[in-house]
Design an enzyme around this catalytic site. Structure first.
Site, PDB file in Angstrom:
ATOM      1  CB  VAL A 112      -0.955   0.011   1.218  1.00 39.84           C
ATOM      2  CG1 VAL A 112      -1.922  -1.161   1.138  1.00 39.84           C
ATOM      3  CG2 VAL A 112      -0.184  -0.016   2.519  1.00 39.84           C
ATOM      4  CB  THR A 163       5.306  13.076   2.524  1.00 33.98           C
ATOM      5  OG1 THR A 163       6.377  12.523   1.753  1.00 33.98           O
ATOM      6  CG2 THR A 163       5.870  14.009   3.584  1.00 33.98           C
ATOM      7  CB  SER A 173       4.780  -0.333   1.700  1.00 31.50           C
ATOM      8  OG  SER A 173       3.527  -0.726   1.236  1.00 31.50           O
ATOM      9  CE  LYS A 218      12.584   1.561  -2.170  1.00 30.18           C
ATOM     10  NZ  LYS A 218      12.795   1.360  -3.581  1.00 30.18           N
ATOM     11  CB  CYS A 263       9.810   6.594  -4.229  1.00 27.12           C
ATOM     12  SG  CYS A 263       8.318   5.575  -4.258  1.00 27.12           S
ATOM     13  CE  LYS A 293      12.005   6.179 -15.327  1.00 27.86           C
ATOM     14  NZ  LYS A 293      12.499   5.029 -14.533  1.00 27.86           N
TER      15      LYS A 293
HETATM   16  P1  NAD Z   1       0.031   3.273  -5.256  1.00 26.92           P
HETATM   17  O1  NAD Z   1      -0.573   4.465  -4.645  1.00 26.92           O
HETATM   18  O2  NAD Z   1       0.156   3.175  -6.741  1.00 26.92           O
HETATM   19  O3  NAD Z   1      -0.801   1.978  -4.802  1.00 26.92           O
HETATM   20  C1  NAD Z   1      -1.189   1.723  -3.497  1.00 26.92           C
HETATM   21  C2  NAD Z   1      -2.534   1.027  -3.525  1.00 26.92           C
HETATM   22  O4  NAD Z   1      -2.849   0.583  -2.200  1.00 26.92           O
HETATM   23  C3  NAD Z   1      -3.705   1.913  -3.962  1.00 26.92           C
HETATM   24  O5  NAD Z   1      -4.342   1.343  -5.075  1.00 26.92           O
HETATM   25  C4  NAD Z   1      -4.629   1.953  -2.731  1.00 26.92           C
HETATM   26  O6  NAD Z   1      -5.999   1.963  -3.078  1.00 26.92           O
HETATM   27  C5  NAD Z   1      -4.253   0.667  -2.043  1.00 26.92           C
HETATM   28  N1  NAD Z   1      -4.560   0.634  -0.614  1.00 26.92           N
HETATM   29  C6  NAD Z   1      -4.184   1.505   0.355  1.00 26.92           C
HETATM   30  N2  NAD Z   1      -4.617   1.095   1.552  1.00 26.92           N
HETATM   31  C7  NAD Z   1      -5.295  -0.060   1.349  1.00 26.92           C
HETATM   32  C8  NAD Z   1      -5.963  -0.964   2.210  1.00 26.92           C
HETATM   33  N3  NAD Z   1      -6.003  -0.775   3.529  1.00 26.92           N
HETATM   34  N4  NAD Z   1      -6.563  -2.032   1.659  1.00 26.92           N
HETATM   35  C9  NAD Z   1      -6.521  -2.232   0.323  1.00 26.92           C
HETATM   36  N5  NAD Z   1      -5.883  -1.441  -0.543  1.00 26.92           N
HETATM   37  C10 NAD Z   1      -5.261  -0.355  -0.036  1.00 26.92           C
HETATM   38  O7  NAD Z   1       1.446   3.088  -4.582  1.00 26.92           O
HETATM   39  P2  NAD Z   1       2.765   2.403  -5.213  1.00 26.92           P
HETATM   40  O8  NAD Z   1       3.450   3.362  -6.130  1.00 26.92           O
HETATM   41  O9  NAD Z   1       2.428   1.049  -5.707  1.00 26.92           O
HETATM   42  O10 NAD Z   1       3.685   2.311  -3.922  1.00 26.92           O
HETATM   43  C11 NAD Z   1       3.402   1.382  -2.905  1.00 26.92           C
HETATM   44  C12 NAD Z   1       4.602   1.310  -1.977  1.00 26.92           C
HETATM   45  O11 NAD Z   1       5.728   0.821  -2.708  1.00 26.92           O
HETATM   46  C13 NAD Z   1       5.037   2.655  -1.394  1.00 26.92           C
HETATM   47  O12 NAD Z   1       5.471   2.450  -0.077  1.00 26.92           O
HETATM   48  C14 NAD Z   1       6.202   3.065  -2.267  1.00 26.92           C
HETATM   49  O13 NAD Z   1       7.110   3.882  -1.565  1.00 26.92           O
HETATM   50  C15 NAD Z   1       6.833   1.739  -2.600  1.00 26.92           C
HETATM   51  N6  NAD Z   1       7.578   1.692  -3.860  1.00 26.92           N
HETATM   52  C16 NAD Z   1       7.064   2.288  -4.974  1.00 26.92           C
HETATM   53  C17 NAD Z   1       7.760   2.193  -6.179  1.00 26.92           C
HETATM   54  C18 NAD Z   1       7.218   2.824  -7.432  1.00 26.92           C
HETATM   55  O14 NAD Z   1       7.908   2.772  -8.451  1.00 26.92           O
HETATM   56  N7  NAD Z   1       6.042   3.398  -7.449  1.00 26.92           N
HETATM   57  C19 NAD Z   1       8.946   1.464  -6.250  1.00 26.92           C
HETATM   58  C20 NAD Z   1       9.426   0.862  -5.089  1.00 26.92           C
HETATM   59  C21 NAD Z   1       8.730   0.983  -3.899  1.00 26.92           C
HETATM   60  C1  UGA Z   2      13.289   5.058  -8.232  1.00 21.50           C
HETATM   61  C2  UGA Z   2      14.454   4.086  -8.071  1.00 21.50           C
HETATM   62  O1  UGA Z   2      15.250   4.126  -9.250  1.00 21.50           O
HETATM   63  C3  UGA Z   2      13.943   2.663  -7.829  1.00 21.50           C
HETATM   64  O2  UGA Z   2      15.040   1.794  -7.582  1.00 21.50           O
HETATM   65  C4  UGA Z   2      13.012   2.664  -6.622  1.00 21.50           C
HETATM   66  O3  UGA Z   2      12.486   1.370  -6.425  1.00 21.50           O
HETATM   67  C5  UGA Z   2      11.892   3.645  -6.869  1.00 21.50           C
HETATM   68  O4  UGA Z   2      12.443   4.965  -7.095  1.00 21.50           O
HETATM   69  C6  UGA Z   2      10.967   3.775  -5.699  1.00 21.50           C
HETATM   70  O5  UGA Z   2      11.312   3.472  -4.590  1.00 21.50           O
HETATM   71  O6  UGA Z   2       9.859   4.249  -5.996  1.00 21.50           O
HETATM   72  P1  UGA Z   2      11.625   5.699 -10.184  1.00 21.50           P
HETATM   73  O7  UGA Z   2      11.339   6.877  -9.330  1.00 21.50           O
HETATM   74  O8  UGA Z   2      10.499   4.905 -10.691  1.00 21.50           O
HETATM   75  O9  UGA Z   2      12.583   4.685  -9.410  1.00 21.50           O
HETATM   76  O10 UGA Z   2      12.462   6.165 -11.459  1.00 21.50           O
HETATM   77  P2  UGA Z   2      13.989   6.618 -11.658  1.00 21.50           P
HETATM   78  O11 UGA Z   2      14.479   6.006 -12.897  1.00 21.50           O
HETATM   79  O12 UGA Z   2      14.786   6.401 -10.444  1.00 21.50           O
HETATM   80  O13 UGA Z   2      13.856   8.180 -11.913  1.00 21.50           O
HETATM   81  C7  UGA Z   2      13.494   9.066 -10.875  1.00 21.50           C
HETATM   82  C8  UGA Z   2      13.628  10.489 -11.374  1.00 21.50           C
HETATM   83  O14 UGA Z   2      14.988  10.846 -11.527  1.00 21.50           O
HETATM   84  C9  UGA Z   2      12.975  10.745 -12.723  1.00 21.50           C
HETATM   85  O15 UGA Z   2      12.344  11.991 -12.720  1.00 21.50           O
HETATM   86  C10 UGA Z   2      14.145  10.730 -13.674  1.00 21.50           C
HETATM   87  O16 UGA Z   2      13.902  11.452 -14.852  1.00 21.50           O
HETATM   88  C11 UGA Z   2      15.209  11.383 -12.828  1.00 21.50           C
HETATM   89  N1  UGA Z   2      16.586  11.066 -13.228  1.00 21.50           N
HETATM   90  C12 UGA Z   2      17.014   9.788 -13.235  1.00 21.50           C
HETATM   91  C13 UGA Z   2      17.454  12.105 -13.559  1.00 21.50           C
HETATM   92  O17 UGA Z   2      17.061  13.286 -13.540  1.00 21.50           O
HETATM   93  N2  UGA Z   2      18.741  11.801 -13.895  1.00 21.50           N
HETATM   94  C14 UGA Z   2      19.206  10.532 -13.908  1.00 21.50           C
HETATM   95  O18 UGA Z   2      20.407  10.324 -14.226  1.00 21.50           O
HETATM   96  C15 UGA Z   2      18.323   9.496 -13.571  1.00 21.50           C
END
Ligand code: NAD
Ligand code: UGA
Length: 485
Positions: A94, A98, A136, A221, A277, A340
């Site tokens: 989920v 912030t 998460s 992480k 993130c 991106k």
């Molecule tokens: P997101 O907002 O896309 O998805 C989260 C989902 O959880 C939503 O669809 C929401 O409806 C659901 N949700 C929330 N509370 C719930 C509950 N109690 N029961 C059922 N569903 C519920 O978020 P995300 O981008 O997938 O990120 C999830 C986590 O993964 C975050 O902690 C984020 O930091 C981490 N993360 C994200 C990325 C990324 O690229 N987006 C990469 C690595 C880690």
């Molecule tokens: C980032 C990390 O790369 C993942 O490993 C991590 O799991 C994820 O955050 C997360 O925790 O959500 P993401 O944010 O999806 O992934 O994409 P990135 O490729 O990291 O790019 C992040 C931002 O930095 C983008 O706006 C991208 O354009 C920018 N960026 C990236 C730069 O400006 N310069 C670079 O050299 C690389």
């Protein structure tokens, strides 16, 4: 029931949260493990309906094919919570945004979604042994809170808690999941670690499955994201110095990145990093450091965000300055709204911040992005303009001056050439490949003169553009006309 010495044969996995992480991660598990039933549960009916439709809620290269291949076989998207409780392993994926209210506002991670998952699991799983996996991104020691909640009721069930943070990047999620640099599993229970490792071991080499204690995993992480963002902020800071001195930031990053100790990745100067993130996780680490009374540590990491804000602001000011210090009523074309390329995600995209600065100067903004919807753009811009970005959108008035500015001064186009026609300036803010392929002579002919092009991603051929007649600004590169106007 299996005893702790009997290895668990995993037959069903559930994931709470069908977002950018839950959706792709579980889809890849379902594709790699046909014998495991994978259920993704979300409380958002609309999102689940989209996952079950022909138009998935997120755009991610390669995702659609995999979902269509396994959906209805061993991959299921549902709002039926009952399908979660009999799984052997339950992932919590989920959102952890912030906090926008109360103690820690603007810094700490809001753990209310994680907590509500834990309470729901405690209240619905009354017996047996379950492995609960924090997927998460959470502050260090969150697993203690999850464990305490799970053990606080009258449930007779035994819960093993693991931390298994996700490192995928959007736009490359499927290839990242297919071949991760590492899978990190933190925990105390060998039984649980073995069970989860056995799932990943179907396609990830054993040496890439790392196990640590819970705290190291949770903290790693945050540190990984901070260090990636720190590299970008370093190059963005240097880009400002390059512009003053005649160095070229791309040449500098190439030269620096050739050092194998440094490496070439994440050294591209840009309009500032976006995404859901980086900023959130840095703020989270800053908050933790402050909480543990380590102000020097907090200040050190906070600098990464300060440079990112500075870079966005610097870019917007550059545009305004180059357009003779006024953009009022001038048509400015924005190419790229996603944070991106290869994603439809706009969270924390620098485009939103740059548009805000230009709208405050009363520019006419014309936006084109190949994947982002108009609704999403307007939602983001209205949120930020009304100081509610990441907060409560329902509190925003459609008739506030800020909302009206977005309604009146922002147009969204589905044809890039229409978006660029008659513009005083084009701003390239996302590095979509198609932006490199446009007929820029045609674009130039259709624009107001002088025709300005601000390449916030350094992806275009500057020499060619200048030959056509554009005035070109690129990040971290000296401008041809040093005399300025
Ligand atoms: P997101 O907002 O896309 O998805 C989260 C989902 O959880 C939503 O669809 C929401 O409806 C659901 N949700 C929330 N509370 C719930 C509950 N109690 N029961 C059922 N569903 C519920 O978020 P995300 O981008 O997938 O990120 C999830 C986590 O993964 C975050 O902690 C984020 O930091 C981490 N993360 C994200 C990325 C990324 O690229 N987006 C990469 C690595 C880690
Ligand atoms: C980032 C990390 O790369 C993942 O490993 C991590 O799991 C994820 O955050 C997360 O925790 O959500 P993401 O944010 O999806 O992934 O994409 P990135 O490729 O990291 O790019 C992040 C931002 O930095 C983008 O706006 C991208 O354009 C920018 N960026 C990236 C730069 O400006 N310069 C670079 O050299 C690389």
């Amino acid at each position: 029931m299996q005893t702790s010495s009997t290895p668990l044969i995993v037959s069903k996995i559930a994931c709470i949260g069908a977002g950018y992480v839950g959706g792709p991660t579980m889809t890849v598990i379902a594709n790699k493990c046909h014998d495991i039933q994978v259920v993704i549960y979300d409380m958002n009916q609309h999102r689940i309906d989209e996952w079950n439709s022909d138009h998935l809620p997120i755009y991610e290269p390669g995702l659609e094919e995999l979902v269509f291949e396994r959906r209805g076989k061993n991959l299921h998207f549902t709002t039926d919570y009952a399908q979660v409780v009999d799984a052997d392993i339950i992932f919590l994926s989920v959102n952890t945004p912030t906090k926008y209210y109360g103690v820690g506002k603007g810094r700490a991670a809001d753990l209310k979604y994680i907590e509500s998952c834990a309470r729901q699991l405690r209240d619905t799983i009354k017996s047996g042994r379950k492995i609960i996996v924090e997927k998460s991104t959470v502050p260090i020691r969150t697993s203690i809170a999850v464990k305490r909640i799970l053990e606080s009721g009258d449930s007779q069930a035994q819960f093993d808690i693991l931390s298994n943070p996700e490192f995928l990047a959007e736009g490359t999620a499927i290839s990242d999941l297919n071949a991760p640099d590492r899978v990190l599993i933190g925990g105390e229970s060998d039984y649980a670690i073995q069970a989860l490792s056995s799932v990943y071991a179907r396609w990830v080499p054993k040496e890439n499955i790392i196990t640590t204690n819970l705290w190291s995993s949770e903290l790693s992480k945050l540190v990984a994201n901070c260090m990636l963002a720190q590299r970008i902020s370093s190059m963005n800071a240097i880009s400002a110095l390059c512009e003053k001195t005649g160095a070229d930031v791309q040449q500098v990053s190439y030269a620096v990145g050739k050092d194998t100790r440094i490496g070439a990745k994440f050294l591209q100067a840009s309009v500032g990093f976006g995404g859901s993130c980086f900023q959130k996780d840095i703020l989270n680490l800053v908050y933790l450091a402050e909480h543990y009374n380590l102000p020097e540590v907090a200040k050190y990491f906070y600098g990464i965000i300060e440079i990112n804000d500075y870079q966005r602001d610097r870019f917007a000011k550059k545009v305004i300055h180059k357009l003779f210090n006024t953009v009022s009523n001038k048509k400015i074309c924005i190419l790229g709204f996603a944070f991106k390329k290869n994603t439809s995600d706009t969270r924390e995209s620098s485009t939103i911040y740059i548009c805000k600065s230009l709208l405050e100067e009363r520019a006419q903004i014309c936006i084109y992005d190949p994947k982002v919807t108009e609704n999403q753009m307007r939602y983001d811009l209205k949120s930020l303009m009304n100081d509610s970005y990441g907060g409560d959108f329902s509190a925003i008035s459609e008739t506030s001056p800020e909302s009206e500015l977005v309604s009146k001064n922002v147009k969204v186009f589905s044809d890039p050439y229409e978006a660029m026609a008659d513009a005083h300036a084009i701003l390239v803010l996302t590095e979509w490949d198609e932006f490199k392929t446009y007929d820029y002579q045609r674009v130039f002919d259709s624009m107001k003169k002088p025709a300005n092009l601000f390449d916030g991603r350094n992806i275009l051929d500057r020499e060619q553009l200048e030959q056509i007649g554009f005035e070109v600004y690129q990040i971290g590169k000296q401008e041809k006309n040093l005399a300025d106007w």
